[in-house]
Design an enzyme around this catalytic site. Structure first.
Site, PDB file in Angstrom:
ATOM      1  N   HIS A 338       1.941   0.977  -7.540  1.00 32.40           N
ATOM      2  CA  HIS A 338       3.256   0.953  -6.890  1.00 32.40           C
ATOM      3  C   HIS A 338       4.252   0.261  -7.819  1.00 32.40           C
ATOM      4  O   HIS A 338       3.931  -0.738  -8.469  1.00 32.40           O
ATOM      5  CB  HIS A 338       3.175   0.220  -5.547  1.00 32.40           C
ATOM      6  CG  HIS A 338       4.418   0.398  -4.725  1.00 32.40           C
ATOM      7  ND1 HIS A 338       5.532  -0.382  -4.900  1.00 32.40           N
ATOM      8  CD2 HIS A 338       4.727   1.286  -3.748  1.00 32.40           C
ATOM      9  CE1 HIS A 338       6.476   0.009  -4.047  1.00 32.40           C
ATOM     10  NE2 HIS A 338       6.005   1.022  -3.340  1.00 32.40           N
ATOM     11  N   GLU A 340       6.807  -1.596  -7.312  1.00 25.18           N
ATOM     12  CA  GLU A 340       7.095  -3.007  -7.039  1.00 25.18           C
ATOM     13  C   GLU A 340       5.989  -3.887  -7.615  1.00 25.18           C
ATOM     14  O   GLU A 340       6.261  -4.943  -8.210  1.00 25.18           O
ATOM     15  CB  GLU A 340       7.218  -3.238  -5.525  1.00 25.18           C
ATOM     16  CG  GLU A 340       7.557  -4.689  -5.203  1.00 25.18           C
ATOM     17  CD  GLU A 340       7.557  -4.978  -3.702  1.00 25.18           C
ATOM     18  OE1 GLU A 340       7.962  -4.091  -2.925  1.00 25.18           O
ATOM     19  OE2 GLU A 340       7.156  -6.095  -3.333  1.00 25.18           O
ATOM     20  N   SER A 436       6.274   6.395  -0.050  1.00 24.16           N
ATOM     21  CA  SER A 436       6.911   5.213   0.535  1.00 24.16           C
ATOM     22  C   SER A 436       5.848   4.316   1.160  1.00 24.16           C
ATOM     23  O   SER A 436       5.239   4.656   2.177  1.00 24.16           O
ATOM     24  CB  SER A 436       7.926   5.643   1.604  1.00 24.16           C
ATOM     25  OG  SER A 436       8.241   4.545   2.431  1.00 24.16           O
ATOM     26  N   ASN A 438       6.059   1.416   2.761  1.00 27.31           N
ATOM     27  CA  ASN A 438       6.261   0.884   4.116  1.00 27.31           C
ATOM     28  C   ASN A 438       6.139   1.983   5.165  1.00 27.31           C
ATOM     29  O   ASN A 438       5.720   1.739   6.288  1.00 27.31           O
ATOM     30  CB  ASN A 438       7.571   0.096   4.213  1.00 27.31           C
ATOM     31  CG  ASN A 438       8.766   0.988   4.310  1.00 27.31           C
ATOM     32  OD1 ASN A 438       9.094   1.462   5.375  1.00 27.31           O
ATOM     33  ND2 ASN A 438       9.437   1.233   3.177  1.00 27.31           N
TER      34      ASN A 438
HETATM   35  S1  SF4 Z   1      11.742  -2.924   2.536  1.00 21.27           S
HETATM   36 FE1  SF4 Z   1      13.920  -3.125   2.148  1.00 21.27          FE
HETATM   37  S2  SF4 Z   1      14.459  -5.271   2.575  1.00 21.27           S
HETATM   38 FE2  SF4 Z   1      12.225  -5.113   2.398  1.00 21.27          FE
HETATM   39  S3  SF4 Z   1      11.847  -5.648   0.246  1.00 21.27           S
HETATM   40 FE3  SF4 Z   1      11.954  -3.399   0.362  1.00 21.27          FE
HETATM   41  S4  SF4 Z   1      14.091  -2.931  -0.075  1.00 21.27           S
HETATM   42 FE4  SF4 Z   1      13.994  -5.117   0.404  1.00 21.27          FE
END
Ligand code: SF4
Length: 529
Positions: A338, A340, A436, A438
């Site tokens: 990922h 990030e 994605s 999340n």
């Molecule tokens: S989900 Fe949104 S608020 Fe949370 S770290 Fe990622 S970009 Fe930032």
């Protein structure tokens, strides 16, 4: 009310549809087909095909007969003329609306049917269909196309009157196009291609019929865009506005196909690495953050760089630097590959180790077991992160870290909200792209709470089979998915029958992040002079 009815104007169209339904019945789905309006099908839970006759006058007469039987829903299936140059014979047009004499009937379930047809291997377009009184020739097709219609027929609008506000869909298989008009010698092959497509389309109409019905729709709240995603998109928009296109963006600005496609249309060019960015160009770093070496490379090449890293990701980067500087081994809990995670690991590559699951903790080899810290990806599911934290603290009792505090507010809120609806739903639809993190965690969270749950980029990705028998459907969206997709999904499901919507809110969000100075607008009146 009786069985959903499929109206086929011509005998050959009715035959193609019946054969297609029989194909489906042989595969898995028994279905019935009858010829005469009002006749009862063998299986009342399925569709019946009714031949309604050629042209608007016969269609209107058939509509009166069909309306008397009171179908629970109505489909029109037949051959039609294509009006736009991108259509080919054998393509299928699903009507988003049907226009006739200044009146319009909307067909909100069109994306759901279109998705089924695409998955069946057909080339599908969704758009307005114009019903006309007689065959169009000469300049007439171009005139209809100029009005926005993509296909033309002579029966749909009068037939839809029989639905009396109940669910409708229209499928027209294309037999002629602007390049192969009705009068051309190709019309026979075009007609045969269209009938083959109609037969192939018929099983999707059976699935549409099975998914019809009233239902409750529970909307999880919060859902959709978070502050970090809104900020990142605004940064690209401002960079385009202030610098002009093209503006390069390293990696997807946020993990959502719709957002990326929209920004591409406006002049953003998405690249994987800085080597693809020409010298002197403007480049935006995505919301997921970048490793310091990427920033250094941009500076070395004199690129006009704007950093859209979410401040909450940047906070984790800062924690990684601090722990590394204090001599800690930093276990980063997250998913390999990922962006990030790659960016955070890049902050202190020699002092960090990725831990994806509890078993990975055994591989940690700190120089000093008393100096172990852990951090985590901001978009993890809290329960999966907790399991890894427990494994770390069990092996290294002095390990220090944020608990699950690195998981951002938006991730936490969306997971709580989907948990709140999942137990009350037969199925949960999560709007979001497959990359994605999340959004994927929302699917997992809903499943752990006992609901069937599916990730969909758009309404077209929803399989009608998921909705068959589902009287309560939950909807949420990952932090990178635009709110408009949720609206599109609700509208499409509403096209299958009456819906009662309920907003289930577990939190309100008011987080906002400032913009980086590179794109910040000067306050009015602050200019020189
Ligand atoms: S989900 Fe949104 S608020 Fe949370 S770290 Fe990622 S970009 Fe930032």
């Amino acid at each position: 009310m009786t069985t959903p009815t499929v109206c086929a104007p011509l005998r050959v169209e009715a035959r193609a549809l019946r054969r297609g339904l029989a194909d489906a019945a042989r595969a898995t789905e028994p279905t019935a087909a009858t010829d005469a309006p009002g006749a009862e099908p063998a299986d009342p839970d399925r569709v019946r095909v009714v031949r309604t006759g050629y042209g608007p006058v016969r269609a209107a007469a058939a509509a009166v007969r069909i309306a008397r039987a009171g179908p629970s829903a109505l489909a029109v299936g037949g051959v039609g003329g294509g009006l736009t140059s991108d259509l080919r014979v054998g393509d299928v047009v699903v009507a988003s609306e049907v226009t006739y004499g200044g009146a319009t009937v909307r067909c909100p379930a069109a994306p759901l049917l279109a998705g089924e047809l695409r998955r069946a291997g057909l080339r599908v377009s969704v758009g307005p269909v114009a019903t006309v009184d007689r065959l169009v020739r000469g300049a007439q097709p171009a005139g209809l196309a100029a009005s926005g219609a993509i296909a033309v027929d002579m029966e749909s609008a009068p037939l839809l009157a029989a639905a009396a506000g109940r669910p409708v869909v229209v499928v027209r298989a294309i037999s002629d196009t602007p390049d192969r008009p009705l009068a051309s010698p190709d019309i026979v092959t075009g007609g045969l291609a269209a009938l083959r497509s109609l037969r192939q389309a018929a099983p999707a109409l059976a699935r549409w019929a099975a998914a019809l019905g009233p239902r409750r729709v529970l909307l999880a709240s919060p859902r959709s865009f978070c502050a970090g995603v809104e900020r990142a998109i605004e940064i690209v928009e401002l960079a385009l506005e202030q610098r002009g296109a093209p503006v390069y963006v390293r990696k997807q600005i946020v993990h959502n196909a719709t957002v990326v496609a929209d920004l591409e249309r406006r002049g953003a060019i998405f690249v994987d690495e800085l080597t693809e960015v020409p010298d002197g160009a403007s480049v935006v770093f995505s919301a997921h953050g970048v490793a310091p070496e990427v920033r250094q490379e941009a500076a070395r090449r004199g690129l006009d760089a704007v950093d859209a890293t979410c401040p909450l990701v940047a906070k984790v980067h800062a924690e990684a630097r601090r722990y590394a500087a204090d001599g800690y081994l930093v276990a980063l809990i997250g998913h390999a590959g990922h962006e990030e995670v790659e960016g955070t690991l890049g902050e202190a590559p020699d002092a960090m180790a990725l831990v994806e699951r509890p078993a990975d903790v055994a591989r940690l080899t700190p120089a000093d077991p008393a100096r172990v810290a852990y951090l985590m990806q901001t978009t993890l599911a809290a329960d999966e992160a907790t399991a890894v934290v427990d494994a770390i603290t069990e092996r290294f009792p002095l390990a220090t870290g944020p608990g699950t505090g690195d998981i951002c507010y938006a991730t936490t809120n969306r997971q709580s909200a989907v948990r709140a609806i999942a137990a009350r739903c037969d199925v949960v639809l999560v709007a979001g792209s497959a990359n994605s993190s999340n959004s994927l965690r929302l699917v997992e969270t809903a499943r752990r709470a006992g609901a069937a749950a599916y990730l969909v980029d758009r309404a077209e990705d929803i399989q009608l089979g998921w909705l068959a028998g589902a009287s309560a459907v939950g909807i949420t969206a990952g932090a990178s998915a635009p709110p408009a997709i949720v609206e599109e999904i609700v509208a499409a499901i509403g096209g299958l029958g009456e819906i009662e919507t309920e907003e289930v809110a577990v939190a309100t969000e008011s987080v906002q992040f400032g913009l980086p100075k590179e794109v910040r607008r000067q306050p009015v009146g602050s200019g020189e002079g």
